[in-house]
Scaffold this motif. Structure first.
Motif, short mmCIF file in Angstrom:
data_model
loop_
_atom_site.label_atom_id
_atom_site.label_comp_id
_atom_site.label_asym_id
_atom_site.label_seq_id
_atom_site.Cartn_x
_atom_site.Cartn_y
_atom_site.Cartn_z
N LEU A 139 0.85 -1.10 -0.03
CA LEU A 139 -0.09 0.13 -0.07
C LEU A 139 0.86 1.13 -0.03
N SER A 140 1.91 1.10 0.56
CA SER A 140 2.93 2.33 0.67
C SER A 140 3.32 2.77 -0.46
N ARG A 141 3.61 1.67 -1.43
CA ARG A 141 4.06 1.70 -2.63
C ARG A 141 3.11 1.89 -3.84
N GLY A 142 1.81 2.07 -3.32
CA GLY A 142 0.89 2.44 -4.40
C GLY A 142 0.33 1.35 -5.15
N LEU A 150 -7.44 -9.21 0.46
CA LEU A 150 -7.60 -8.53 1.72
C LEU A 150 -8.64 -9.06 2.46
N ASN A 151 -9.74 -9.59 1.84
CA ASN A 151 -11.01 -10.22 2.66
C ASN A 151 -10.33 -11.58 3.61
N SER A 152 -9.61 -12.30 2.77
CA SER A 152 -8.95 -13.34 3.48
C SER A 152 -7.96 -12.88 4.68
N LEU A 153 -7.18 -11.76 4.51
CA LEU A 153 -6.49 -11.49 5.66
C LEU A 153 -7.45 -11.03 6.89
N ALA A 165 -9.62 -6.39 16.24
CA ALA A 165 -8.38 -5.94 15.50
C ALA A 165 -8.57 -6.21 14.10
N GLY A 166 -9.57 -7.21 13.65
CA GLY A 166 -9.95 -7.52 12.40
C GLY A 166 -10.63 -6.04 11.87
N TYR A 167 -11.55 -5.51 12.36
CA TYR A 167 -12.03 -4.37 11.94
C TYR A 167 -11.24 -3.16 11.79
N ALA A 168 -9.94 -3.15 12.71
CA ALA A 168 -9.00 -2.24 12.44
C ALA A 168 -8.25 -2.34 11.16
N ILE A 169 -7.78 -3.54 10.99
CA ILE A 169 -7.16 -4.05 9.71
C ILE A 169 -8.29 -3.65 8.44
N TYR A 170 -9.27 -3.78 8.41
CA TYR A 170 -10.52 -3.66 7.37
C TYR A 170 -10.18 -2.31 7.11
N ARG A 171 -10.36 -1.18 8.24
CA ARG A 171 -10.21 0.19 7.81
C ARG A 171 -8.88 0.56 7.31
N GLU A 172 -7.81 -0.09 7.99
CA GLU A 172 -6.62 0.24 7.24
C GLU A 172 -6.24 -0.03 5.72
N VAL A 173 -6.62 -1.19 5.50
CA VAL A 173 -6.20 -2.05 4.16
C VAL A 173 -7.30 -1.37 2.92
#
Length: 435
Positions: A139-142, A150-153, A165-173
């Motif tokens: 993501l940092s490389r565009g 992403l869903n699997s993650l 924790a999963g919800y935080a990752i969802y908002r981040e990714v």
């Protein structure tokens, strides 16, 4: 002499990883020949591969959409990367391979999906932290992995670390908290949006953790079209809260949206009405389900049997249970237990014993301790002491120990038969075991 033997004669000392990469790059337009070349170097120990040479062939496979071979080679590279000191910058083998894949990406004209395959390999190896780090670096490389990755993650983080924790990752990714200006700086078309499966995964995690309020929150956040599974999850959440009327309204909304209910949707509504004792309404959904050509499942029958058991309708419960048995659908342990206890309560312990014996013989089921207790108490009450003793022996063999209720049933049974001696002996045994 084959061309492979000719090539080997030209390289009696093998080839080094750099030479392998140079040759492989010349085979970009012939991926199957590159595959045979790679396999030849492996089977004949022609090249001592490093992360750099592995990366070259992985990129070629990914570009040619030979995903199975790319994935297999990624798994090999991750396993052997600990021996490649030149390219090991991190403590994590997947991160070392990621770093090398990034360095060789442009030279090999690769496909972004190569990184999805690496993340998948992390999932399969249960390496969650490296997969999160890889996604962040992409993501940092565009670059964004595919939404399925992403869903699997998100799902794996939810399962291993909890919904928050999963919800935080969802908002981040999905960069939901990042300003649009920052996203646009990386280039148009970069941002990937969540799809219906993203929301379904989040709702499923909430539902499994009994976070019913959060199921509703995710439901309200959905900005894409919902599917039958979305509705089933929301309806299940409402039913578990006892809000079956609200679930039925959602059912009507789903039908109005032109979404055809599936087996999960029907089972959800059938189970919801059975829980509140409205088995008649559940039967209506069951009949609609079968007339629509949707195949019933063990869960369908489990709901109905338990529903009838809960209202004490033993004959209807038995009728549905026998239909389930004829269709070779294995009942749940709780269903067998409910049937056993209800039959025994109705003075039909012999019938309950036959039902349990058939379930053990046909499905290999192990009855619950409650089932054994109900059988013993019922048989003793009917004066079937010998059968009760056999059931008790089987119960102990399954690891269940007799309790005061079971001792009491045997004592009462012997008293009714006038066998005070045996009853007294059991009383002493009960006191000695401190039950």
């Amino acid at each position: 002499m084959s061309r492979w033997n000719v090539l080997r004669s030209l390289c009696p000392n093998g080839i080094d990883p750099t030479q392998f990469s140079q040759i492989t790059l010349q085979l970009n337009n012939n991926p199957h020949l590159a595959l045979r070349f790679f396999n030849w170097t492996q089977s004949n120990s022609i090249c001592n591969h490093t992360l750099s040479s592995y990366s070259t062939i992985i990129h070629l496979f990914a570009r040619a959409r030979l995903y199975k071979h790319a994935y297999r080679t990624i798994r090999i590279a991750v396993r052997t990367s600990q021996y490649d000191e030149q390219h090991c910058r991190f403590d994590s083998p997947p991160l070392n391979l990621f770093h090398t894949l990034v360095k060789t990406y442009q030279r090999c004209g690769s496909s972004p999906f190569v990184f999805d395959l690496l993340i998948k390999a992390c999932f399969e190896s249960r390496k969650l932290d490296p997969s999160i780090q890889i996604v962040r670096m992409l993501l940092s490389r565009g670059i964004s992995p595919k939404v399925t990755t992403l869903n699997s993650l998100i799902f794996r983080v939810c399962k291993s670390r909890g919904f928050d924790a999963g919800y935080a990752i969802y908002r981040e990714v999905f960069q939901l908290d990042e300003p649009k200006s920052e996203i646009l700086k990386r280039g148009s078309g970069f941002k990937v949006n969540p799809n219906v499966h993203t929301y379904n995964e989040l709702m499923l995690c909430c539902y499994q953790d009994a976070l019913f309020e959060k199921v509703g929150e995710i439901w309200n956040q959905m900005v894409c079209a919902r599917n039958a599974y979305s509705y089933a999850l929301m309806m299940a959440s409402l039913c578990d809260e006892g809000r079956v009327e609200d679930a039925e309204k959602l059912w009507e909304e789903m039908r109005n949206e032109g979404i055809e209910p599936d087996v999960v949707s029907y089972n959800t509504m059938i189970g919801g009405f059975c829980k509140i004792g409205d088995v008649g309404r559940a039967e209506e959904f069951y009949r609609e389900m079968t007339s629509s050509g949707i195949e019933t499942t063990a869960s369908t029958y489990d709901h109905l049997v338990n529903g009838y058991c809960n209202i004490g309708d033993v004959d209807s419960a038995l009728l549905v249970y026998k239909d389930m048995y004829r269709k070779d659908l294995c009942p749940g342990a709780s269903t067998l237990d409910a049937m056993t206890r209800l039959l025994c309560d109705k003075g039909r312990a012999k019938e309950a014993l036959q039902l349990v014996r058939k379930a053990i013989g046909k499905f290999g089921m192990v009855p619950k301790g409650n089932s054994y207790e109900a059988l013993i108490k019922g048989l003793c009450a009917e004066g079937r002491m010998e059968e009760a003793f056999k059931v008790q022996a089987e119960m102990v063999g399954k690891g269940f120990q007799p309790n005061s209720e079971i001792y009491g049933a045997f004592i009462d049974g012997h008293v009714r038969e006038g066998n005070e001696e045996l009853a007294g002996a059991l009383r002493k045994e009960m006191l000695q075991t401190q039950i």
